[in-house]
Design a protein around this motif. Structure first.
Motif, short mmCIF file in Angstrom:
data_model
loop_
_atom_site.label_atom_id
_atom_site.label_comp_id
_atom_site.label_asym_id
_atom_site.label_seq_id
_atom_site.Cartn_x
_atom_site.Cartn_y
_atom_site.Cartn_z
N HIS A 3 0.84 -1.20 0.00
CA HIS A 3 0.00 0.00 0.00
C HIS A 3 0.88 1.26 0.00
O HIS A 3 0.58 2.23 -0.68
CB HIS A 3 -0.95 0.00 1.19
CG HIS A 3 -1.88 1.15 1.22
ND1 HIS A 3 -2.89 1.31 0.30
CD2 HIS A 3 -1.93 2.22 2.04
CE1 HIS A 3 -3.54 2.44 0.57
NE2 HIS A 3 -2.97 3.00 1.62
N ALA A 4 1.96 1.22 0.76
CA ALA A 4 2.88 2.36 0.79
C ALA A 4 3.49 2.59 -0.59
O ALA A 4 3.57 3.72 -1.06
CB ALA A 4 3.97 2.13 1.83
N ASP A 5 3.92 1.51 -1.24
CA ASP A 5 4.49 1.63 -2.59
C ASP A 5 3.48 2.24 -3.56
O ASP A 5 3.83 3.10 -4.37
CB ASP A 5 4.92 0.26 -3.12
CG ASP A 5 6.23 -0.21 -2.51
OD1 ASP A 5 7.03 0.65 -2.10
OD2 ASP A 5 6.44 -1.42 -2.46
N THR A 6 2.24 1.81 -3.46
CA THR A 6 1.19 2.34 -4.34
C THR A 6 0.98 3.83 -4.09
O THR A 6 0.90 4.63 -5.03
CB THR A 6 -0.13 1.57 -4.13
OG1 THR A 6 0.10 0.19 -4.41
CG2 THR A 6 -1.24 2.09 -5.03
N ILE A 45 -1.73 -0.82 15.74
CA ILE A 45 -0.77 0.05 15.08
C ILE A 45 -1.49 0.71 13.92
O ILE A 45 -2.09 0.02 13.10
CB ILE A 45 0.45 -0.73 14.57
CG1 ILE A 45 1.16 -1.44 15.71
CG2 ILE A 45 1.41 0.20 13.82
CD1 ILE A 45 2.26 -2.40 15.27
N GLU A 46 -1.47 2.03 13.88
CA GLU A 46 -2.09 2.79 12.79
C GLU A 46 -0.99 3.47 12.00
O GLU A 46 -0.06 4.04 12.57
CB GLU A 46 -3.03 3.85 13.34
CG GLU A 46 -4.19 3.32 14.14
CD GLU A 46 -5.00 4.44 14.79
OE1 GLU A 46 -4.89 5.60 14.36
OE2 GLU A 46 -5.72 4.13 15.74
N ILE A 47 -1.13 3.42 10.68
CA ILE A 47 -0.14 4.05 9.80
C ILE A 47 -0.87 5.01 8.88
O ILE A 47 -1.87 4.64 8.26
CB ILE A 47 0.60 3.00 8.96
CG1 ILE A 47 1.31 2.00 9.85
CG2 ILE A 47 1.59 3.67 8.00
CD1 ILE A 47 1.77 0.76 9.13
N LYS A 48 -0.37 6.23 8.80
CA LYS A 48 -0.87 7.20 7.83
C LYS A 48 0.31 7.62 6.97
O LYS A 48 1.38 7.93 7.48
CB LYS A 48 -1.44 8.44 8.52
CG LYS A 48 -2.72 8.21 9.25
CD LYS A 48 -3.23 9.52 9.82
CE LYS A 48 -4.45 9.31 10.67
NZ LYS A 48 -4.86 10.55 11.34
N LEU A 49 0.09 7.63 5.68
CA LEU A 49 1.14 8.03 4.75
C LEU A 49 0.55 9.06 3.80
O LEU A 49 -0.40 8.77 3.08
CB LEU A 49 1.66 6.82 3.97
CG LEU A 49 2.78 7.09 2.97
CD1 LEU A 49 4.03 7.62 3.67
CD2 LEU A 49 3.11 5.82 2.20
N GLU A 50 1.10 10.25 3.84
CA GLU A 50 0.68 11.32 2.93
C GLU A 50 1.87 11.60 2.02
O GLU A 50 2.97 11.88 2.49
CB GLU A 50 0.31 12.57 3.71
CG GLU A 50 -0.83 12.36 4.68
CD GLU A 50 -1.00 13.53 5.65
OE1 GLU A 50 -0.32 14.57 5.50
OE2 GLU A 50 -1.81 13.38 6.59
#
Length: 126
Positions: A3-6, A45-50
């Motif tokens: 998901h991060a790569d996308t 664990i929550e991850i947010k990537l902007e």
């Protein structure tokens, strides 16, 4: 990680920054799981990537044990690897490649925010 790569690809973040983000994200996740929940209890664990071409912001929240990565002393790098204490190298690397690194603890748990400044896209030649 997929998901991060996308997300990074959609924002057209350069390859070097993508690799840095993946490395830091993996290091933070491994440390959170390993040290945040030492008793084997379940956690969140929550991850947010902007991601934008000019800035990437990674936020990781967890409800594990308090752990401030900024309080960790950098490892002593010179000398023989066999004589070094185990640990600390991954966090040191993560802090050194990020543009900004913040930590806070509140009622919800630990919160780490990491910023990256990707290389600007190549300007078209006239």
């Amino acid at each position: 990680m997929e998901h991060a790569d996308t997300t990074l690809g959609r924002a057209e973040v350069d390859d070097a920054c993508r690799a840095d983000v993946r490395l830091v994200l993996e290091e933070l996740l491994v440390n959170t799981v390993r040290h945040g929940y030492p008793d084997g209890r379940r956690g969140t664990i929550e991850i947010k990537l902007e991601a934008r071409t000019d800035a990437v912001r990674l936020e990781l929240r967890d409800d594990g044990q308090p752990f401030n990565p900024l309080e960790q002393e950098p490892p002593d790098l010179p000398g023989d690897l066999a004589d070094r204490e185990v640990g600390g190298l991954g966090l040191h690397l993560a802090r050194s490649i990020a543009s900004g690194f913040e930590y806070a603890r509140d009622a919800r748990g630990n919160r780490v925010v990491v910023r990256f400044d990707p290389s600007p896209p190549d300007e078209p030649t006239p």
